[in-house]
Design an enzyme around this catalytic site. Sequence first.
Site, PDB file in Angstrom:
ATOM      1  N   PRO A 242      59.746   6.957  22.273  1.00 40.09           N
ATOM      2  CA  PRO A 242      59.247   8.076  23.080  1.00 40.09           C
ATOM      3  C   PRO A 242      60.154   9.293  22.924  1.00 40.09           C
ATOM      4  CG  PRO A 242      59.485   6.107  24.422  1.00 40.09           C
ATOM      5  CD  PRO A 242      60.061   5.782  23.087  1.00 40.09           C
TER       6      PRO A 242
ATOM      7  N   GLY B  99      65.413  10.208  26.522  1.00 41.52           N
ATOM      8  CA  GLY B  99      66.746   9.601  26.593  1.00 41.52           C
ATOM      9  C   GLY B  99      66.860   8.326  25.787  1.00 41.52           C
TER      10      GLY B  99
ATOM     11  N   GLY C 150      66.934   8.281  22.395  1.00 38.42           N
ATOM     12  CA  GLY C 150      67.553   8.549  21.083  1.00 38.42           C
ATOM     13  C   GLY C 150      66.593   8.955  19.983  1.00 38.42           C
ATOM     14  N   SER C 151      65.420   9.475  20.361  1.00 38.56           N
ATOM     15  CA  SER C 151      64.450   9.785  19.304  1.00 38.56           C
ATOM     16  C   SER C 151      64.941  10.909  18.376  1.00 38.56           C
ATOM     17  CB  SER C 151      63.080  10.101  19.896  1.00 38.56           C
ATOM     18  OG  SER C 151      62.924  11.455  20.112  1.00 38.56           O
ATOM     19  N   SER C 152      65.624  11.908  18.919  1.00 38.30           N
ATOM     20  CA  SER C 152      66.074  13.000  18.038  1.00 38.30           C
ATOM     21  C   SER C 152      67.176  12.507  17.109  1.00 38.30           C
ATOM     22  CB  SER C 152      66.524  14.217  18.852  1.00 38.30           C
ATOM     23  OG  SER C 152      67.677  13.912  19.600  1.00 38.30           O
ATOM     24  N   ALA C 153      68.063  11.658  17.616  1.00 36.84           N
ATOM     25  CA  ALA C 153      69.129  11.106  16.750  1.00 36.84           C
ATOM     26  C   ALA C 153      68.517  10.202  15.684  1.00 36.84           C
ATOM     27  CB  ALA C 153      70.140  10.331  17.588  1.00 36.84           C
TER      28      ALA C 153
ATOM     29  N   ASP D 257      74.691   9.331  20.641  1.00 35.70           N
ATOM     30  CA  ASP D 257      73.374   8.937  20.114  1.00 35.70           C
ATOM     31  C   ASP D 257      73.451   8.683  18.604  1.00 35.70           C
ATOM     32  OD1 ASP D 257      72.703   9.624  22.669  1.00 35.70           O
ATOM     33  OD2 ASP D 257      70.953  10.814  22.140  1.00 35.70           O
TER      34      ASP D 257
HETATM   35  O1  PMV Z   1      69.132  12.221  26.651  1.00 36.09           O
HETATM   36  P1  PMV Z   1      69.884  11.541  25.559  1.00 36.09           P
HETATM   37  O2  PMV Z   1      69.384  10.199  25.227  1.00 36.09           O
HETATM   38  O3  PMV Z   1      70.036  12.378  24.327  1.00 36.09           O
HETATM   39  O4  PMV Z   1      71.356  11.235  26.121  1.00 36.09           O
HETATM   40  C1  PMV Z   1      72.216  12.275  26.447  1.00 36.09           C
HETATM   41  C2  PMV Z   1      73.524  11.738  26.903  1.00 36.09           C
HETATM   42  C3  PMV Z   1      74.414  12.819  27.519  1.00 36.09           C
HETATM   43  O5  PMV Z   1      75.636  12.182  27.835  1.00 36.09           O
HETATM   44  C4  PMV Z   1      73.802  13.393  28.778  1.00 36.09           C
HETATM   45  C5  PMV Z   1      74.671  13.973  26.548  1.00 36.09           C
HETATM   46  C6  PMV Z   1      75.522  13.612  25.352  1.00 36.09           C
HETATM   47  O6  PMV Z   1      75.535  14.411  24.404  1.00 36.09           O
HETATM   48  O7  PMV Z   1      76.213  12.575  25.380  1.00 36.09           O
END
Ligand code: PMV
Length: 305
Positions: free
Chosen positions: A92, A96, A98-101, A143
């Site tokens: 999804p 949060g 990790g889809s962009s990573a 990520d």
């Molecule tokens: O929203 P996500 O899955 O990209 O996670 C972000 C995690 C944070 O600690 C809020 C930001 C980061 O760069 O670590």
Amino acid sequence: MNYLSRTFGKIILIGEHSVVYGKPAIAIPFDDTHLDVYIEKSDKNCISCKYFEGELDYSNDEILGINKLVDVFLEQYNISEKIKIKIDSNIPHERGMGSSAAAAVGVTKALYNYFDIDYNIEEIFSFANISEKIVHGNPSGIDVNVVANNKSLYYIKNKAFENFPIDTDAYIIIADSGKKGATKEAVSDVKKLVNTDKKYMQYIEKLGELTDMAKTNIENNNIFKLGEIFNSAQDYLRKLTVSDNLLEELIEIAIKNNALGAKLTGGGRGGCMIALSDSLENAQKIKLALDSKAKETWMTKLKIK
Ligand code: PMV
């Protein structure tokens, strides 16, 4: 056509936000979700994914990061061949997970594989970070590290990562609130809070301590204590203003259904939450209860390499 790379989603167990300030975080790869990248010769540089279909030069904001990454890659290796990149993903987006990573790491690996160029993990990080910086602003790197290594990590920003294999009796249930998270905005708002009042930095310190406590309790398979730690972490995340009503509702449902603890995961303000359970039977009940409210739910044993 075979995919040239497959990457997986990720879940932060604890330490989101505080990880940006040099505190530790624990994150795991989540192989129930994945992203595949295909590349073929084309007459123009094109991309095909859920958010855009067409020439890279005319792509939209959603894939700005990937666009830049591809540009820099082709330029760095003096490649004039035109390609079409296809991304197929069931991670999804902006939740949060990790889809962009996964897209950034996946596209980089696929480019290396397609052009048959040798690579090392540092090169993967450096290209993937081009995209992540555009998407996230100031990413901690957690990520990309989890996704590129496909291992669970105890992670501290700018330090060599530590593989943290997990072998507990617990289950985690993940629920997608259905609302896009707002990581970039949440990270920037937390920074503003930290700069205005020192109590916010104390919350960050507490989250760091909780992460270390979580590590010890995971190592000792003390999952009841781990549940309490999740709840405390959620209290601090709430105080940092990164939770929201939908996440709170899901957390409440999980706790009412005997979760040992529950918290948001990732950037918050939308996105996903996780709940901890002591048995498969309870985990199934929690998942079922969350299904009534969440957009999508998953369940996995907390046992990861
Ligand atoms: O929203 P996500 O899955 O990209 O996670 C972000 C995690 C944070 O600690 C809020 C930001 C980061 O760069 O670590």
